[in-house]
Design a protein around this motif. Structure first.
Motif, PDB file in Angstrom:
ATOM      1  N   LYS A   1      10.592  15.885 -88.540  1.00 20.46           N
ATOM      2  CA  LYS A   1       9.316  15.301 -88.132  1.00 20.46           C
ATOM      3  C   LYS A   1       9.217  15.251 -86.609  1.00 20.46           C
ATOM      4  O   LYS A   1      10.210  15.226 -85.897  1.00 20.46           O
ATOM      5  CB  LYS A   1       9.180  13.869 -88.680  1.00 20.46           C
ATOM      6  N   GLN A   2       7.983  15.203 -86.137  1.00 21.24           N
ATOM      7  CA  GLN A   2       7.734  15.063 -84.701  1.00 21.24           C
ATOM      8  C   GLN A   2       8.086  13.639 -84.275  1.00 21.24           C
ATOM      9  O   GLN A   2       7.978  12.699 -85.065  1.00 21.24           O
ATOM     10  CB  GLN A   2       6.266  15.346 -84.400  1.00 21.24           C
ATOM     11  N   PRO A   3       8.485  13.442 -83.031  1.00 21.83           N
ATOM     12  CA  PRO A   3       8.760  12.090 -82.547  1.00 21.83           C
ATOM     13  C   PRO A   3       7.512  11.210 -82.638  1.00 21.83           C
ATOM     14  O   PRO A   3       6.387  11.681 -82.491  1.00 21.83           O
ATOM     15  CB  PRO A   3       9.164  12.292 -81.086  1.00 21.83           C
ATOM     16  N   ILE A   4       7.719   9.941 -82.897  1.00 18.44           N
ATOM     17  CA  ILE A   4       6.621   8.997 -83.055  1.00 18.44           C
ATOM     18  C   ILE A   4       6.148   8.533 -81.678  1.00 18.44           C
ATOM     19  O   ILE A   4       6.952   8.129 -80.840  1.00 18.44           O
ATOM     20  CB  ILE A   4       7.081   7.784 -83.882  1.00 18.44           C
ATOM     21  N   ASP A   5       4.837   8.584 -81.448  1.00 18.72           N
ATOM     22  CA  ASP A   5       4.248   8.058 -80.227  1.00 18.72           C
ATOM     23  C   ASP A   5       4.029   6.560 -80.450  1.00 18.72           C
ATOM     24  O   ASP A   5       3.196   6.156 -81.260  1.00 18.72           O
ATOM     25  CB  ASP A   5       2.921   8.761 -79.939  1.00 18.72           C
ATOM     26  N   LEU A   6       4.795   5.727 -79.762  1.00 15.65           N
ATOM     27  CA  LEU A   6       4.768   4.294 -80.009  1.00 15.65           C
ATOM     28  C   LEU A   6       3.425   3.662 -79.645  1.00 15.65           C
ATOM     29  O   LEU A   6       2.972   2.726 -80.306  1.00 15.65           O
ATOM     30  CB  LEU A   6       5.913   3.609 -79.263  1.00 15.65           C
ATOM     31  N   ASP A   7       2.772   4.162 -78.600  1.00 16.60           N
ATOM     32  CA  ASP A   7       1.461   3.632 -78.220  1.00 16.60           C
ATOM     33  C   ASP A   7       0.423   3.932 -79.303  1.00 16.60           C
ATOM     34  O   ASP A   7      -0.380   3.077 -79.669  1.00 16.60           O
ATOM     35  CB  ASP A   7       1.005   4.215 -76.882  1.00 16.60           C
ATOM     36  N   GLU A   8       0.451   5.139 -79.815  1.00 13.99           N
ATOM     37  CA  GLU A   8      -0.485   5.516 -80.873  1.00 13.99           C
ATOM     38  C   GLU A   8      -0.205   4.719 -82.150  1.00 13.99           C
ATOM     39  O   GLU A   8      -1.128   4.286 -82.828  1.00 13.99           O
ATOM     40  CB  GLU A   8      -0.368   7.001 -81.158  1.00 13.99           C
ATOM     41  N   ARG A   9       1.061   4.506 -82.441  1.00 13.78           N
ATOM     42  CA  ARG A   9       1.419   3.721 -83.627  1.00 13.78           C
ATOM     43  C   ARG A   9       0.939   2.285 -83.503  1.00 13.78           C
ATOM     44  O   ARG A   9       0.402   1.703 -84.451  1.00 13.78           O
ATOM     45  CB  ARG A   9       2.929   3.763 -83.820  1.00 13.78           C
ATOM     46  N   ALA A  10       1.097   1.688 -82.338  1.00 13.48           N
ATOM     47  CA  ALA A  10       0.635   0.317 -82.120  1.00 13.48           C
ATOM     48  C   ALA A  10      -0.883   0.234 -82.247  1.00 13.48           C
ATOM     49  O   ALA A  10      -1.416  -0.714 -82.835  1.00 13.48           O
ATOM     50  CB  ALA A  10       1.098  -0.175 -80.759  1.00 13.48           C
ATOM     51  N   ALA A  11      -1.589   1.218 -81.701  1.00 11.38           N
ATOM     52  CA  ALA A  11      -3.048   1.229 -81.812  1.00 11.38           C
ATOM     53  C   ALA A  11      -3.483   1.358 -83.263  1.00 11.38           C
ATOM     54  O   ALA A  11      -4.441   0.695 -83.695  1.00 11.38           O
ATOM     55  CB  ALA A  11      -3.625   2.377 -80.983  1.00 11.38           C
ATOM     56  N   ASN A  12      -2.798   2.185 -84.040  1.00 10.40           N
ATOM     57  CA  ASN A  12      -3.127   2.321 -85.455  1.00 10.40           C
ATOM     58  C   ASN A  12      -2.877   1.031 -86.223  1.00 10.40           C
ATOM     59  O   ASN A  12      -3.657   0.654 -87.094  1.00 10.40           O
ATOM     60  CB  ASN A  12      -2.316   3.462 -86.089  1.00 10.40           C
ATOM     61  N   GLN A  13      -1.815   0.335 -85.901  1.00  6.67           N
ATOM     62  CA  GLN A  13      -1.521  -0.924 -86.587  1.00  6.67           C
ATOM     63  C   GLN A  13      -2.542  -1.999 -86.236  1.00  6.67           C
ATOM     64  O   GLN A  13      -2.928  -2.797 -87.085  1.00  6.67           O
ATOM     65  CB  GLN A  13      -0.107  -1.402 -86.241  1.00  6.67           C
ATOM     66  N   GLU A  14      -2.993  -2.020 -84.993  1.00  9.74           N
ATOM     67  CA  GLU A  14      -4.008  -3.002 -84.599  1.00  9.74           C
ATOM     68  C   GLU A  14      -5.353  -2.705 -85.249  1.00  9.74           C
ATOM     69  O   GLU A  14      -6.136  -3.615 -85.522  1.00  9.74           O
ATOM     70  CB  GLU A  14      -4.164  -3.009 -83.076  1.00  9.74           C
ATOM     71  N   ALA A  15      -5.652  -1.447 -85.507  1.00 18.79           N
ATOM     72  CA  ALA A  15      -6.941  -1.056 -86.060  1.00 18.79           C
ATOM     73  C   ALA A  15      -7.030  -1.254 -87.576  1.00 18.79           C
ATOM     74  O   ALA A  15      -8.117  -1.195 -88.136  1.00 18.79           O
ATOM     75  CB  ALA A  15      -7.210   0.408 -85.735  1.00 18.79           C
ATOM     76  N   ARG A  16      -5.926  -1.520 -88.214  1.00 22.69           N
ATOM     77  CA  ARG A  16      -5.933  -1.689 -89.670  1.00 22.69           C
ATOM     78  C   ARG A  16      -6.636  -2.986 -90.057  1.00 22.69           C
ATOM     79  O   ARG A  16      -6.518  -4.006 -89.385  1.00 22.69           O
ATOM     80  CB  ARG A  16      -4.513  -1.729 -90.221  1.00 22.69           C
ATOM     81  N   VAL A  17      -7.366  -2.925 -91.152  1.00 26.75           N
ATOM     82  CA  VAL A  17      -8.025  -4.106 -91.698  1.00 26.75           C
ATOM     83  C   VAL A  17      -7.067  -4.737 -92.693  1.00 26.75           C
ATOM     84  O   VAL A  17      -6.562  -4.061 -93.595  1.00 26.75           O
ATOM     85  CB  VAL A  17      -9.351  -3.717 -92.397  1.00 26.75           C
ATOM     86  N   LYS A  18      -6.847  -6.048 -92.549  1.00 29.67           N
ATOM     87  CA  LYS A  18      -5.912  -6.718 -93.431  1.00 29.67           C
ATOM     88  C   LYS A  18      -6.494  -6.784 -94.839  1.00 29.67           C
ATOM     89  O   LYS A  18      -7.636  -7.161 -95.036  1.00 29.67           O
ATOM     90  CB  LYS A  18      -5.614  -8.122 -92.924  1.00 29.67           C
ATOM     91  N   GLN A  19      -5.681  -6.433 -95.794  1.00 28.84           N
ATOM     92  CA  GLN A  19      -6.103  -6.434 -97.190  1.00 28.84           C
ATOM     93  C   GLN A  19      -5.630  -7.726 -97.843  1.00 28.84           C
ATOM     94  O   GLN A  19      -4.532  -8.205 -97.572  1.00 28.84           O
ATOM     95  CB  GLN A  19      -5.494  -5.229 -97.907  1.00 28.84           C
TER      96      GLN A  19
END
Length: 61
Positions: free
Chosen positions: A34-52
């Motif tokens: 797998k490609q290395p994980i971009d930590l900034d992009e991962r944090a932005a994706n986690q913040e954008a998630r709607v809590k279920q």
């Protein structure tokens, strides 16, 4: 020199199909490398998630 049946089989298989190891490496890279994980992009994706809700079928209770 003694060679087990499995070793003989693998040697025969490799001699019949010399590209076998390269094909295995390509297949492995498709599934596992797998490609290395971009930590900034991962944090932005986690913040954008709607809590279920914990039980989604009864949201009105």
């Amino acid at each position: 020199m003694y060679q087990s049946d499995i070793t003989q089989f693998l040697n025969q298989l490799k001699s019949q199909k010399p590209t076998l190891e390269e094909e295995q490496r390509r297949g492995r890279s498709l599934l596992w490398d797998k490609q290395p994980i971009d930590l900034d992009e991962r944090a932005a994706n986690q913040e954008a998630r709607v809590k279920q809700n914990s039980y989604v079928y009864y949201q009105n209770f």
